[in-house]
Design an enzyme around this catalytic site. Structure first.
Site, mmCIF file in Angstrom:
data_model
loop_
_atom_site.group_PDB
_atom_site.id
_atom_site.type_symbol
_atom_site.label_atom_id
_atom_site.label_comp_id
_atom_site.label_asym_id
_atom_site.label_seq_id
_atom_site.Cartn_x
_atom_site.Cartn_y
_atom_site.Cartn_z
ATOM 1 N N GLU A 280 33.988 32.582 35.480
ATOM 2 C CA GLU A 280 32.745 33.566 34.981
ATOM 3 C C GLU A 280 31.537 32.675 34.971
ATOM 4 O O GLU A 280 30.469 33.070 35.295
ATOM 5 C CB GLU A 280 33.221 34.096 33.363
ATOM 6 C CG GLU A 280 32.217 35.081 33.271
ATOM 7 C CD GLU A 280 30.968 34.580 32.323
ATOM 8 O OE1 GLU A 280 29.974 35.553 32.140
ATOM 9 O OE2 GLU A 280 30.981 33.434 32.254
ATOM 10 N N ASP B 178 37.321 30.503 31.324
ATOM 11 C CA ASP B 178 36.653 29.066 31.713
ATOM 12 C C ASP B 178 35.472 28.917 30.868
ATOM 13 O O ASP B 178 34.954 29.620 30.123
ATOM 14 C CB ASP B 178 36.172 29.097 33.011
ATOM 15 C CG ASP B 178 35.256 30.374 33.379
ATOM 16 O OD1 ASP B 178 35.681 31.437 32.896
ATOM 17 O OD2 ASP B 178 34.079 30.005 34.104
#
Length: 375
Positions: free
Chosen positions: A143, A81
């Site tokens: 994350e 991400d």
């Protein structure tokens, strides 16, 4: 040597795939297919059952080569991400040897440089029949939204003695061996609504919050600890005394006693100030991620240092100011340090990474694998 052109093409391909945190559903199946095509067994956990995550984490296992079954099992992790703005990224290669976005978005080198280096590493191992032990590649979601993806990781799927998070904003060859604990402090200040023309009939939650902040120790608290008010929102109109505001704050420290004192101080100030002015403070405190500290002499660190030095890189070790997925995996009892990736100005539209850093990173990961196999 690694295939520099292939590595560059992989990186450019990955950064063009939309994957803002919480919306990993497009990139995840693409990555899964890539790892399976390289001969890895790919398992998924059930992280996406949490509404704030867009896909499952991937645990990709490369079996040991035939004569290396007894080699230490290791892992590498990187996240799929990105932060915002990360839609429709258009990477640009400039004459200075760096890759940028077009200036309207981030680049996404955090952490697609790590992903690209991992993929190139596997291709290099396969192409050149490099002996190695079992290696897992843990590719996480969420994350950038507070390590939420790795917190949902099914740790029963991890089979490694130690490993490396490929995700530090340090030069390649630098190893992060420690990171702070981060605590999140969210405070809802409750007052009493009234018309702005009759303020004495109300209790302004904004006024209480402002006074509390003015009394609070913030910024650099000591050599170990920082504290910050990050968000302040509430109220409904200029002609209404606000009866509720929410403050989102954090404290982080490399010292457990110091952070406990700072968090207690912030909570006490919110509560006592609210009580003094006739309001109420509801304070919620959560540990976002724990700190960790490994030594230069630890096996996991030694492989990182030695791999860097063999490649003519610095081999420096540093303490970081922020967390990573490695912060959580360390709590699983799997020693983890963080490898410098070489990206710069992350989380901004000025983000960049040099082509040399990409090449050095993939080369260092290969070298770590070779050193572990030789030992």
């Amino acid at each position: 040597m690694i295939n520099s052109q292939r590595l560059l093409e992989t990186f450019l391909e990955l950064v063009k795939i939309n994957s803002e945190t919480g919306h990993e559903e497009v990139i995840q199946p693409i990555l899964k297919k890539k790892f399976e095509a390289l001969g890895l067994h790919v398992a998924e956990d059930r992280a996406s059952e949490k509404s704030w995550l867009g896909a499952n984490n991937l645990i990709c296992t490369l079996p040991a080569t035939s004569d290396n079954q007894d080699v230490a099992k290791i892992y590498f992790t990187s996240h799929m991400d990105t932060v915002v703005p990360g839609l429709n990224i258009q990477p640009q290669i400039n004459d200075d040897g760096y890759i940028y976005s077009d200036g309207t978005t981030i680049l996404g080198a955090d952490d697609k440089a790590g992903l690209a280096a991992i993929i190139e590493t596997i291709q290099y191992l396969n192409d050149n029949k490099i002996p190695h032990g079992q290696i897992q590649f843990i590719i996480t979601v969420g994350e950038e939204s507070g390590l939420k993806g790795v917190k949902e990781l099914d740790k029963s799927l991890i089979d490694a003695e130690f490993g490396y998070a490929v995700d530090a904003s340090q030069p390649v060859g630098t190893t992060v061996v420690g990171a702070p604990t981060q605590m999140v402090i969210n405070s809802t200040i409750l007052g009493k609504t009234a018309h702005a023309s009759t303020p004495s009939e109300g209790i302004s939650a904004i006024n209480i919050a402002a006074k509390a902040i003015s009394r609070m120790k913030l910024g650099q608290i000591d050599q170990y600890t920082t504290a910050n008010i990050g968000k302040f929102h509430g109220g409904s109109a200029t002609n209404i005394v606000a009866d509720e505001v929410v403050l989102e704050a954090e404290a982080r420290s490399h010292n457990d006693q110091s952070i406990e004192q700072q968090v207690a101080h912030m909570k006490e100030i919110f509560e006592s100030t609210a009580q003094e002015f006739g309001g109420e403070a509801k304070v919620i405190i959560e540990k976002s991620y724990p700190g960790f500290k490994l030594n230069d002499e630890d096996k996991v660190t030694q492989y990182a240092i030695n791999s860097a030095k063999e490649l003519g890189l610095t081999g420096d070790t540093v303490i970081a100011g922020g967390g990573s997925d490695g912060s959580i995996i360390n709590t699983f009892g799997i020693p983890t340090v963080i490898l410098g990736v070489g990206y710069e100005h992350i989380h901004t539209t000025s983000e960049r990474i040099s082509i040399k850093s990409l090449n050095d990173l993939a080369t260092q990961i290969v070298k770590i694998i070779e050193l572990v196999a030789k030992s």
